[in-house]
Design an enzyme around this catalytic site. Sequence first.
Site, short mmCIF file in Angstrom:
data_model
loop_
_atom_site.label_atom_id
_atom_site.label_comp_id
_atom_site.label_asym_id
_atom_site.label_seq_id
_atom_site.Cartn_x
_atom_site.Cartn_y
_atom_site.Cartn_z
N THR A 143 60.89 75.91 94.33
CA THR A 143 59.75 76.24 93.79
C THR A 143 59.24 74.70 92.88
O THR A 143 60.23 74.45 92.01
CB THR A 143 59.86 77.23 92.71
OG1 THR A 143 59.85 78.45 93.70
CG2 THR A 143 58.40 77.52 91.84
N GLU A 144 58.18 74.46 93.04
CA GLU A 144 57.84 73.19 92.36
C GLU A 144 58.72 71.86 92.59
O GLU A 144 58.86 71.17 91.61
CB GLU A 144 57.46 73.55 90.75
CG GLU A 144 56.57 74.63 90.70
CD GLU A 144 55.08 74.48 90.71
OE1 GLU A 144 54.66 73.29 91.32
OE2 GLU A 144 54.19 75.35 90.94
N LEU A 145 59.52 71.96 93.56
CA LEU A 145 60.44 70.88 93.84
C LEU A 145 61.48 70.70 92.58
O LEU A 145 62.04 69.82 92.46
CB LEU A 145 59.80 69.40 94.00
CG LEU A 145 58.66 69.36 95.22
CD1 LEU A 145 58.51 67.87 95.56
CD2 LEU A 145 59.53 70.03 96.55
N TRP A 297 58.37 68.19 90.22
CA TRP A 297 57.33 67.33 90.39
C TRP A 297 56.00 67.49 89.57
O TRP A 297 55.17 66.81 89.57
CB TRP A 297 56.68 67.36 91.84
CG TRP A 297 55.95 68.69 92.48
CD1 TRP A 297 55.55 69.88 91.57
CD2 TRP A 297 55.44 69.13 93.54
NE1 TRP A 297 55.06 70.73 92.23
CE2 TRP A 297 54.67 70.08 93.62
CE3 TRP A 297 55.34 68.20 94.92
CZ2 TRP A 297 54.00 70.68 94.58
CZ3 TRP A 297 54.70 68.82 95.79
CH2 TRP A 297 53.93 70.08 95.73
#
Lengths: 392, 457
Positions: A143-145, A297
């Site tokens: 999730t979300e890098l 990220w």
Amino acid sequence: MASVVFYFQVHQPYRLRRYTIFDSDSNYFDDKKNAEIARKVANKCYLPANAVIEDLVRRHDGRFRVSYSLTGTIIDQFRRWVPEALDSFRRLAETGCVEFICETYYHSLAFLYNRREFITQAQLHRKLMQELFGQTPRVFRNTELTYNNDVAGAVEEMGFDAILTEGADHILGYRSPNFIYNPPNCSSLRMLMKNYRLSDDIAFRFGNRGWAEWPMTAEKFTHWVDQINGNGYVCNLFMDYETFGEHQWADTGIFEFLRTLPACVLATRKNDFLTVSEAVARYPAVGEVDVPHMISWADTERDLSAWLGNSMQANALHDVYAASETVLANGNETLLDDWRKLQTSDHFYYMCTKWFADGDVHKYFNPYESPYDAYINYMNILDNVRNRAATA
Amino acid sequence: MRVFMLGWEFPPFISGGLGTACYGMTKGLDEIGVQVVFVLPTAVPVSAASHVAFRTPADLASPEVQAVRASRKARTETFERVEFHRVPAVLQPYGTPESFEQAIRSLEARQAEDLFYHYSHEGSHPPHAAAPPPQALPSGTFVSGAGANYAGDLFSQIYRYARMATEIAEASQFDVIHAHDWMTYPAGLAVAAATKKPLVVHVHSTEFDRSGENINQQVYDIERMGMHGADRVVCVSYLTRSIVLSRYGVPTGKTEVVYNAVELPDSDQWEMTPIRHNERLVLFLGRVTMQKGPEYFLQAAAKVVQKFKNVRFVMAGSGDMITRMIRLAADLKIGRHVTFTGFLRGKDVDQVFRMADLYVMPSVSEPFGIAPLEAISHNVPVIISKQSGVSEVLTHVLKVDFWDINEMANKILAVLRHPPLQRTLRQHGHIELRKLSWRDSAQQLKGIYETMSPPPA
């Protein structure tokens, strides 16, 4: 030879309805609004963008290739409200030029709090991809890098070939995101790191008339990609799919850009397009990248502070995972699904106070008037979940 | 730049936020080098003195020159460029006829014995200071009364004040006139007519805020006359500005918004440590009158008590609705959870803030509202109504519609039940407060003065 690796993130959360402490029912989600947003974004982005991609794949005879990650929650929403969007993704899968990436089904931060739950959600998602698209994902993105060495370790154990993360400056230092790396604690797992400069040129700056490079054309961008030639293998362009038509409106020319870019890049005859798995299969890892602390990220900090930056977020995250055992022991499938939908990272993002006063991108995506309202609402619902879990 | 400022209250003689605002504003102006002559109708007993020097205008008998000299002597370090003039008039808006008469009598008595009252406290605080200036008393200091009950012969006092202010003005040097709220508008207009200097009127509240739709026509007429006669109309919020535009028909181009601010307490001045107690304490502090929405506070309290027993609601303040509120608490069967303290001042205000777990301002109409800023400066989390000017400047507070008692109770309960929420509100609130400085407001005012009276090239 430099290979452009496009990966698009497709996600919508289950937004919560206004739920006060005096409410006691178990309808937590604002389905009217969720349906409305799913339809709106499908019409502005998913459907037209998929049509462009499908056309490009056919027109370039399979030389244009892309990767997607669709969360379980958006697929669920497509099934309920926009089945035609799901069909168009299926058609993309059938072209054989589109790869689907695995992630946690509920777009959650489970890795931080509950390893078993993390694995369960990854497995649920992998199964979903097999059923829907007939592919078994070989690459994982958290999730979300969000990423560190431990995530890499867990992902390798689950049998994946590669993982995606942010090419954060403070991690890479002098090194370039245009190579493939491997985590220090893994034997075979590879890392693909986002080239955030070029990615953000499309995702954030494309329509900005104040930007020195505006207007950006396919030729100009191709030139930038071509500069990687000789200095790297890949150009990792990772972004939200909503970039096309939603974050950058159609009138910025974003769809024309997407339509013309592949031909431009392929015309150089030096560069091509690859999916994530193809990229790791073709190129070797050039070295180790050590990431002891969590990165992501998001924002300029590239850390967890957008979801875990204040006491409210820490408290809400802690409490939702503290309910794991009772919810799982209860055995009620609806309760389990509700609880998992509450793990979606967006709920915690809404509680972020970092940029609240300045009003920017956080506010734009926020259905609440303030992060405090987001927290209060969430905690009221969580109370109800705990009560349900406690009663058989 | 020199400003002739007309006010009707100044700490410690205050009944509302206006005195606190005037204090902060003049201090801010002083810091940025703007000179202020402050004319104040202090007919109230001057039993408490403050750090500033007050001076009578030599009661029109002695030569004006002497008055100016006296005031120069009386300057203190804190207010280098502010002169204070007291004129004997009773401007006391929130009063009953009785209290007004009493004030008149004491004024006459004092005039008889000492016409030339002179205070000069060089640097030291007098031991009998009842209320250190920054501690605003956000509700009726002298009397209890509704906004709408304008006392006795207030209007003749207003014109008396105007006459005297004009005489002081004629003996003073200044570039701009600045009048605060309707009671000083006639004085502002009179001074402007006599001296041909530009006039700023400052709208801290309007008749519609104080009285709802049942306005006092005489007051409205004075307000309207002041706003139309002025060269500039400064409003304390966009909320107030919209009333000024829509209800008073003031041309848009004449209006400005300058927000109020707060003075952060020196760490040694106030004891900041919370006072520990067993019950959670939710505070209402203000005049107990329609404008402040006390009944919504109690109705929300009744809902809170259904879910959370260990809580006490403190209604601090006095006003025309106090007996109704006591009855309402009884009718709602929450008497056990509600305490009425009456009007608090000085140290008691400080104490109650230190005890509070939450401050609620459910105002029906609040042009600005300085009290929430004071609560935050005491590290108390805050819920404010969206119908307040201060809601335009604060983001790290909880906001509700004053009428939405369900949501008010929901938020009160959230603060009481979730320490992380309190912590986040405190941390961010305190940082946000630092952005609201009187110096910045003063800077804005200075900019407005300069457009009206450009400095000589």
